[in-house]
Design an enzyme around this catalytic site. Structure first.
Site, short mmCIF file in Angstrom:
data_model
loop_
_atom_site.label_atom_id
_atom_site.label_comp_id
_atom_site.label_asym_id
_atom_site.label_seq_id
_atom_site.Cartn_x
_atom_site.Cartn_y
_atom_site.Cartn_z
N LYS B 181 -0.87 -8.15 19.75
CA LYS B 181 -2.04 -8.66 19.03
C LYS B 181 -2.20 -10.15 19.34
O LYS B 181 -1.39 -10.97 18.93
CB LYS B 181 -1.91 -8.48 17.53
CG LYS B 181 -3.27 -8.80 16.84
CD LYS B 181 -3.15 -9.12 15.37
CE LYS B 181 -2.88 -10.57 15.10
NZ LYS B 181 -4.04 -11.47 15.28
N GLY B 233 4.62 -18.06 16.06
CA GLY B 233 3.62 -18.58 15.13
C GLY B 233 4.28 -19.42 14.05
O GLY B 233 5.32 -20.02 14.28
N SER B 234 3.66 -19.42 12.89
CA SER B 234 4.12 -20.33 11.84
C SER B 234 5.39 -19.81 11.17
O SER B 234 5.66 -18.61 11.15
CB SER B 234 3.03 -20.49 10.78
OG SER B 234 2.92 -19.30 10.02
N THR B 235 6.16 -20.74 10.60
CA THR B 235 7.36 -20.37 9.88
C THR B 235 7.01 -19.55 8.64
O THR B 235 7.74 -18.64 8.27
CB THR B 235 8.17 -21.64 9.51
OG1 THR B 235 8.68 -22.19 10.72
CG2 THR B 235 9.32 -21.35 8.58
N GLY B 238 6.50 -16.10 9.84
CA GLY B 238 7.80 -15.63 10.31
C GLY B 238 8.67 -15.14 9.17
O GLY B 238 9.34 -14.12 9.26
N GLU B 255 9.75 -17.01 17.04
CA GLU B 255 9.67 -18.36 17.58
C GLU B 255 8.65 -19.09 16.72
O GLU B 255 7.45 -18.79 16.79
CB GLU B 255 9.27 -18.30 19.06
CG GLU B 255 9.65 -19.55 19.82
CD GLU B 255 8.55 -20.58 19.79
OE1 GLU B 255 8.56 -21.40 18.86
OE2 GLU B 255 7.69 -20.55 20.67
N CYS B 289 4.38 -26.00 19.29
CA CYS B 289 5.43 -25.88 18.28
C CYS B 289 6.58 -26.83 18.56
O CYS B 289 7.25 -27.29 17.64
CB CYS B 289 5.92 -24.44 18.19
SG CYS B 289 6.17 -23.71 19.80
N GLU B 386 4.76 -29.69 9.72
CA GLU B 386 4.21 -29.54 11.06
C GLU B 386 2.70 -29.75 10.99
O GLU B 386 1.99 -29.00 10.32
CB GLU B 386 4.54 -28.14 11.59
CG GLU B 386 4.16 -27.97 13.05
CD GLU B 386 4.60 -26.63 13.59
OE1 GLU B 386 4.57 -25.64 12.85
OE2 GLU B 386 4.97 -26.57 14.78
#
Lengths: 289, 475
Positions: B181, B233-235, B238, B255, B289, B386
């Site tokens: 995706k 993507g974002s934490t 995640g 990641e 990132c 971030e």
């Protein structure tokens, strides 16, 4: 243990092992441990959430020194643990016989295997980086090197069976690479774990590198799984529902999670228990004049 | 000195964008069950195309197609799988200019970067993992490592095609099939990649592409027919994924975010360091990132370094991403622009000093001028969170130990930079920085052979190199 007709034996108080010291649980709680046949053996400390937190603090404090020690040194220390364990063979045979109801000869074999496993892991200390590291041939004028590094503080839920061999098989691969750990011992058979702590305390293992808690695993494991200063967790000793709860809690700070799996402790352990708690660091530097 | 540049526009005629795109399932483009959505050019706000939205039934179809293809694909000799991947790599090279233009139109990044960095690395990644497909027995994972099955892969919008390559190349090399995706705002190069799979003659169902918002990705990750989840993507997302897969059998690699320190010592080669700082935070508009978003500078050289940095930033060309001279392009979306703006306002409100070079930003599109904050404290949000934009926070240090302490004072651990001429200090620092990638006297270098991934809350697992195979093998 040496009760006989004329002399009453002096029993040992089984305590926790935190930061190289042997405290009782701060909660003042204990629980009765019985043999496989139901005979009272001892009151083990029943560690609390606060004890678990203290153990994490001790493990974190020990991490820079232990991870910064030379691999040669860490290997020597683990080998020393094997030496000390060998010297206490008889004591462990008795404890395993009591805990598991196995004959003394079988218990002796299990102690021998635990000693041999420590020796095996000790040898990995200065080889793991050669096997899992790399010099990567990037398409440009750079030196690019990858090497494994310890993840940090790892919580370990020890398996219920194999009070010595199972325990050694889960903590040795964690610490040999430079991690420090907080182990929740087998709830059913915690006494060999406490005796093993005595071995560690006399084996040049710096205080805090291995911390051992006894008590209720379902009470302690979720606190460790959710603790923000723990970097990884081995759920080997967790039944499915506890493993699910712990893995969910571990997501909060993205701990590395080793899920429970069927393990034959007698078989060649392979390297996966070490690599589960290793990070790969890659360093680049330009080449030029 | 101010240099005037004549416009040097890349032609958008090299790419033909269709008015609408379907999902790519089992080798064919099909309609999606959800309402189609628009993807826009962030530099102009013009709609580029309508894209199908995959609902749960579509995700189900895609996973079923991948499952159906898995048996044959995984049973192919590695050398045959390799040849498909080599073909794909070659077609990417053949269509490089078209892909670069498409990426720039959909993402907003400068054509110089999509042409010189993204697309070449995409081809290189497929070449690299193609070569592993028939050598897995020698990769150090045992004599006959097995693929996992169906891989669910969810990727971000900052390097759309490159992230696709990082996911699909190793997965296919190891014998898995995939459902990928792409990000909602950048689906077009993934759909072009679907055409490339068709051109390469890749068996139907080996690669499936489902487009849609976060909900599509969530449905894919949670699907019971999936054996492996790979996410970049974002934490925050995640963490949700780690919760979703808890207690199951799915293997996961994540990641996630970063807040890298770029550390400059007093003996650093100053001009090179300035280039590295600029590349570290303004490459790809800071939508990286591993961006060097915290500059840690040795106190004695702070004034000199910042003066040189400001001089250099004044020469950056911000604007039309399709202009070959552009250094900093458009912010990818209005939502990301709002996020950057909010954090920058927080930086000012918390007392840091904001500076940007004079630059004219286009009237339409999403833009943010390169920004430097000085006087930043570790407690400021711009030092902790971030930003994912062209915003640099400058902090200072006096000793190497203090530099390490500050660099590691973050829940992230993706990357770090060190600038010094002293070799022993580089190695000392590299040992102590808790980050998956350390760039010494360079920054933001990437290569397919080089493992990439984070410590701590930057995620787990590695992509790239021999290490990257482990994520897609049953080991």
């Amino acid at each position: 243990m040496s009760d006989n007709g004329t002399r009453l034996g002096v029993r040992k108080t089984y305590k926790l092992y935190i930061g190289g010291a042997f405290p009782r649980s701060e909660s003042g709680r204990s629980y009765a441990v019985t043999s496989s046949k139901g005979r009272f053996l001892a009151n083990a400390a029943r560690a609390s959430r606060k004890d678990a937190r203290d153990a994490v603090v001790a493990a974190r404090k020990a991490f820079p020194g232990w991870s910064g020690a030379t691999p040669y040194n860490r290997g020597q220390v683990l080998y020393r643990v094997a030496e000390m364990l060998e010297g206490r063979r008889a004591q462990f045979v008795t404890e395993i016989t009591d805990a598991d109801g196995v004959p003394a000869r079988k218990a002796g074999e299990l102690v021998d295997l635990a000693v041999d496993r420590l020796v095996w892991y000790a040898g990995w200390a200065d080889k793991i980086a050669s096997v899992f590291g790399a010099v990567n041939p990037v398409a440009g004028p750079y030196l690019n090197v990858s090497k494994p590094e310890p993840t940090g503080v790892v919580a370990v839920v020890a398996p219920p069976m194999g009070p010595l061999l199972g325990l050694v098989s889960v903590f040795a691969p964690v610490i040999v690479t430079g991690n420090t750990c907080v182990v929740v011992a087998s709830e059913r058979a915690p006494l060999p774990a406490v005796t093993l702590a005595e071995v560690l305390a006399t084996s040049d293992v710096p205080g805090g590198v291995v911390n051992i808690l006894t008590g209720r695993q379902p009470e302690l494991a979720p606190w460790l799984a959710g603790h923000m200063d723990v970097n990884g967790i081995d759920l080997t000793g967790c039944p499915a529902d506890l493993a699910l709860e712990c893995e969910r809690a571990a997501a909060e700070n993205l701990k590395r999670v080793l899920r429970p799996q069927q393990t034959d402790w007698l078989a060649d352990p392979g390297t996966s228990r070490m690599t589960a708690f290793l990070e790969t660091k890659t360093v680049w530097h330009p080449a030029g004049v | 000195m101010r240099f005037e540049y004549a416009p040097a526009p890349e032609s958008r005629d090299v790419v033909e964008i269709q008015p609408s795109y379907g999902l790519f399932i089992e080798g064919r483009f099909t309609d999606g069950g959800g309402a189609a959505f628009k993807t826009v050019n962030p530099a102009t706000e013009e709609t580029l195309a309508e894209v199908a939205r995959a609902d749960e039934a579509d995700v189900d179809r895609a996973v079923a197609a991948a499952r159906k293809a898995f048996g044959t694909w995984s049973a192919l000799p590695g050398a045959e799988r390799a040849k498909y991947l080599f073909r794909i790599a070659r077609i990417i090279q053949e269509r490089a200019r078209e892909l670069a233009v498409l990426e720039t139109l959909d993402n907003g990044k400068p054509i110089r970067e999509s042409r010189d960095v993204d697309v070449p690395l995409v081809a290189a990644h497929f070449f690299y993992y193609a070569g592993w497909a028939d050598k897995l027995a020698y990769a150090g994972f045992g004599p006959a490592p097995r693929p996992l099955g169906v891989a669910a892969q969810v990727i971000p919008w900052n390097f759309p095609l490159m992230m696709l390559a990082w996911k699909i190349a190793p997965a296919l090399a190891c014998g898995n099939t995939v459902v990928l995706k792409p990000a909602e705002t950048t689906p077009l190069t993934a759909l072009a990649f679907a055409e490339i799979c068709v051109q390469a003659g890749l068996p139907a169902g080996v690669v499936n592409i489902v487009t849609g918002p976060g909900a599509t990705g969530a449905a894919l990750v949670a699907h019971p027919g999936v054996d492996k989840v790979a996410f970049t993507g974002s934490t925050r997302v995640g963490r949700e994924i780690a919760r979703t897969v808890a207690g199951g059998r799915k293997k996961v690699t994540l990641e996630l975010g970063g807040k890298a320190a770029n550390i400059v010592f007093e003996d650093a080669p100053l001009d090179q360091a300035v280039e590295g700082i600029v590349n570290g935070i303004f490459f790809n508009q800071g939508h990286v990132c591993c961006a060097g978003s915290r500059l840690l500078v040795a106190e004695p050289i702070q004034d000199e370094l910042l003066a040189a940095l400001r001089r250099r930033l004044a020469t950056l060309r911000v604007g039309d991403p399709m202009d070959k001279n552009t250094d900093v392009g458009a912010i990818n979306s209005a939502a990301q622009l709002a996020r950057i703006t909010e954090l920058v306002e927080a930086g000012e409100a918390e007392g840091a000093t904001r500076w940007s070079p004079a630059c004219d930003l286009p009237e339409r599109g999403y833009w943010f001028a390169p920004t430097v904050f000085t006087g930043v404290a570790q407690s400021h949000r711009i030092a902790r969170e971030e930003v994912f934009g062209p915003v640099l926070s400058v902090l200072t240090f006096r000793t190497p130990a203090e530099a390490v302490e500050k660099a590691n004072n973050t829940p992230y651990g993706l990357s770090a930079g060190v600038w010094t001429e002293k070799g022993s200090r580089i190695l000392w620092m590299a040992d102590r920085l808790r980050a998956g990638v350390v760039w010494a006297n360079t920054f933001n270098r990437f290569d397919p052979v080089s493992p990439f991934g984070g410590y701590k809350e930057s995620g787990y697992g590695r992509e790239g190199g021999r290490h990257g195979l482990e994520a897609y093998l049953d080991v």
